[in-house]
Design an enzyme around this catalytic site. Structure first.
Site, PDB file in Angstrom:
ATOM      1  NE  ARG A   6      -2.871   0.450   3.387  1.00  0.00           N
ATOM      2  CZ  ARG A   6      -2.194   0.691   4.520  1.00  0.00           C
ATOM      3  NH1 ARG A   6      -1.479   1.795   4.653  1.00  0.00           N
ATOM      4  NH2 ARG A   6      -2.243  -0.157   5.522  1.00  0.00           N
ATOM      5  CE1 TYR A  13     -17.209  10.971 -15.633  1.00  0.00           C
ATOM      6  CE2 TYR A  13     -16.001  11.194 -13.581  1.00  0.00           C
ATOM      7  CZ  TYR A  13     -16.736  10.424 -14.455  1.00  0.00           C
ATOM      8  OH  TYR A  13     -17.002   9.119 -14.146  1.00  0.00           O
ATOM      9  CG  ASP A  69      -9.775  15.563 -15.227  1.00  0.00           C
ATOM     10  OD1 ASP A  69      -9.098  14.927 -16.071  1.00  0.00           O
ATOM     11  OD2 ASP A  69     -10.759  15.073 -14.646  1.00  0.00           O
ATOM     12  CE  LYS A  72     -12.735   7.206 -18.721  1.00  0.00           C
ATOM     13  NZ  LYS A  72     -12.638   7.668 -17.390  1.00  0.00           N
TER      14      LYS A  72
HETATM   15  C1  LIG Z   1     -12.544  13.811 -17.263  1.00  0.00           C
HETATM   16  C2  LIG Z   1     -12.639  12.685 -16.278  1.00  0.00           C
HETATM   17  N1  LIG Z   1     -12.058  12.817 -15.074  1.00  0.00           N
HETATM   18  C3  LIG Z   1     -12.128  11.823 -14.156  1.00  0.00           C
HETATM   19  C4  LIG Z   1     -12.806  10.653 -14.399  1.00  0.00           C
HETATM   20  C5  LIG Z   1     -12.889   9.578 -13.339  1.00  0.00           C
HETATM   21  O1  LIG Z   1     -12.018   8.534 -13.619  1.00  0.00           O
HETATM   22  P1  LIG Z   1     -12.277   6.991 -13.215  1.00  0.00           P
HETATM   23  O2  LIG Z   1     -13.504   6.538 -13.925  1.00  0.00           O
HETATM   24  O3  LIG Z   1     -11.020   6.310 -13.646  1.00  0.00           O
HETATM   25  O4  LIG Z   1     -12.467   6.960 -11.734  1.00  0.00           O
HETATM   26  C6  LIG Z   1     -13.405  10.467 -15.650  1.00  0.00           C
HETATM   27  C7  LIG Z   1     -14.133   9.226 -15.967  1.00  0.00           C
HETATM   28  O5  LIG Z   1     -14.819   9.124 -16.951  1.00  0.00           O
HETATM   29  C8  LIG Z   1     -13.322  11.520 -16.607  1.00  0.00           C
HETATM   30  O6  LIG Z   1     -13.902  11.408 -17.818  1.00  0.00           O
END
Ligand SMILES: Cc1ncc(COP(=O)(O)O)c(C=O)c1O
Length: 389
Positions: free
Chosen positions: A58, A111, A184, A209
């Site tokens: 961890r 998001y 992000d 992604k």
């Molecule tokens: C722009 C964006 N940020 C964060 C996330 C969250 O990521 P995760 O699904 O890996 O937890 C997503 C998920 O679709 C996203 O599209």
């Protein structure tokens, strides 16, 4: 000596041959604990930035460390941390830098999961938020004048409306007011955009992604320019336990090696799809920063290498037609997520962004979102044309 280029770093940073066996690819250290040579005598000091060596996975694991070193190099940061998901990374960052009473500005078209984390989780712990159009620096200034914020949280391009925020301009505004700028970078990836070089303090990724790129692993990452902040984040990551497992870290690292070549093809295909949609009579509006008509085109051209693979559009037939369209494609698979080599299609209002219904972050009901893959471009165009009927 000339610095290594992006593709070289993606393949080699953090990925020196294994010191014991010479294995060319970092092995999957599928292990929870490590033998100590006498109490406190840890092995592996110095391997993947682990100063003290390894005692428990961890806290640190060599496969995760290899991924973290690679991501830090790709984003040009002092430290990266890999998490079990993008949301775990977001949560770790916000709980490290915010305290009860603090305020966060988030994008009006954030998001859905980021919005949910603020609205349904952090708010009840005393961290408030306000949605702001990040494409309008003046609106960010006014929001800060009304109430100072600890964090300005930016997505650029946004999900799913693909609006653009000027990272350099927002970094100046944030720093003048004493706030931190978090970007992000999921929708651009470090290949297309490097927020730390543009002035941001921290980068967040859903590595699920583009970075993973093959729709086979869920993961997240934080990359920061300041190593003290990196230390504080590592402390909270260990305290709360959201770290990526070794196999997930290995899959992500395997994916990231081809990020550059995948992105080039994604961007080529996405531009063709956007052009086709823009000329189609059933389409009311196309959202793609690569189109000269997109309001964020100039900002995108200034801060991105190319325009990404995400394309959204509003169906002239309204919600019912948008939903039906999502069920009629052959190659674009109906499903959530994005960033993989295969093309995906979804209806944000009923799927990824359902949690924002009724809020300021609600998305249009006639919106369709495409994650354009790296299949043969002509096949993708034909698939979409025939789904319009
Ligand atoms: C722009 C964006 N940020 C964060 C996330 C969250 O990521 P995760 O699904 O890996 O937890 C997503 C998920 O679709 C996203 O599209």
């Amino acid at each position: 000596m000339r610095a290594d280029g992006f593709e070289t770093l993606a393949i080699h940073a953090g990925q020196e041959p294994d010191p014991v066996t010479g294995a060319v690819v970092p092995p999957i250290y599928q292990v929870s604990t490590y033998k100590q040579d006498g109490v406190g005598g840890l092995r592996g000091a110095g391997l993947h930035g682990s100063v003290e060596g390894y005692d428990y996975s961890r806290s640190a694991n060599p496969t995760r460390g290899a991924l973290e070193d690679c991501l830090a190099a790709l984003e040009g940061g002092a430290r990266a941390l890999a998490f079990a998901s993008g949301m775990a990374a977001e949560d770790c960052l916000l709980r490290t830098v915010c305290r009860p009473g603090d305020h966060v500005l988030i994008p009006v078209d954030a998001y859905g999961g980021t919005y949910r984390l603020h609205d349904k989780v952090l708010r009840s712990w005393g961290v408030s938020y306000a949605p702001v159009p990040m494409s309008e620096p003046q609106s960010v200034r006014s929001a800060l004048a009304a109430r100072p914020a600890r964090v300005i949280w930016v997505e650029t391009p946004t999900n799913p409306l693909l609006s653009l925020a000027d990272i350099g301009a927002l970094a100046d505004i944030a720093h003048e007011s004493g706030a931190m700028l978090v970007v992000d970078n999921t929708f651009a990836s470090p290949y297309l955009q490097q927020p730390l070089a543009l002035g941001a303090d921290a980068v967040v990724h859903s590595t699920t992604k583009y970075i993973g790129g093959h729709s086979d692993v869920v993961g997240g990452a934080l990359v920061v320019r300041d190593s003290d902040l990196g230390e504080r984040l590592a402390f909270v990551q260990n305290a709360t336990g959201g770290a990526a497992g070794p196999f997930d870290a290995w899959l992500t690292l395997r994916g990231v090696k081809t990020l550059g070549v995948r992105m080039d093809r994604h961007c080529q295909n996405a531009l063709r799809v956007a052009d086709m949609l823009a000329a189609h009579p059933s389409v009311a509006q196309v959202f793609y920063p690569g189109l000269a008509s997109h309001p964020g085109h100039e900002v995108a051209a200034k801060q991105m290498r190319s325009f990404g693979k995400m394309v959204s559009f509003r169906h002239r037939g309204g919600e019912a037609e948008a939903v039906a369209f999502c069920g009629r494609t052959r190659l674009f698979t109906l499903g959530e997520s994005l960033g993989g080599v295969e093309s995906l299609i979804e209806h944000p209002a009923r799927m990824t962004h359902a949690s924002a219904t009724g809020s300021a972050l609600e998305v249009p009901a006639d919106l369709v979102r495409l994650s354009v893959g790296i299949e043969t471009g002509d096949d993708l165009l034909e698939d979409l044309r025939s789904a319009f009927g």
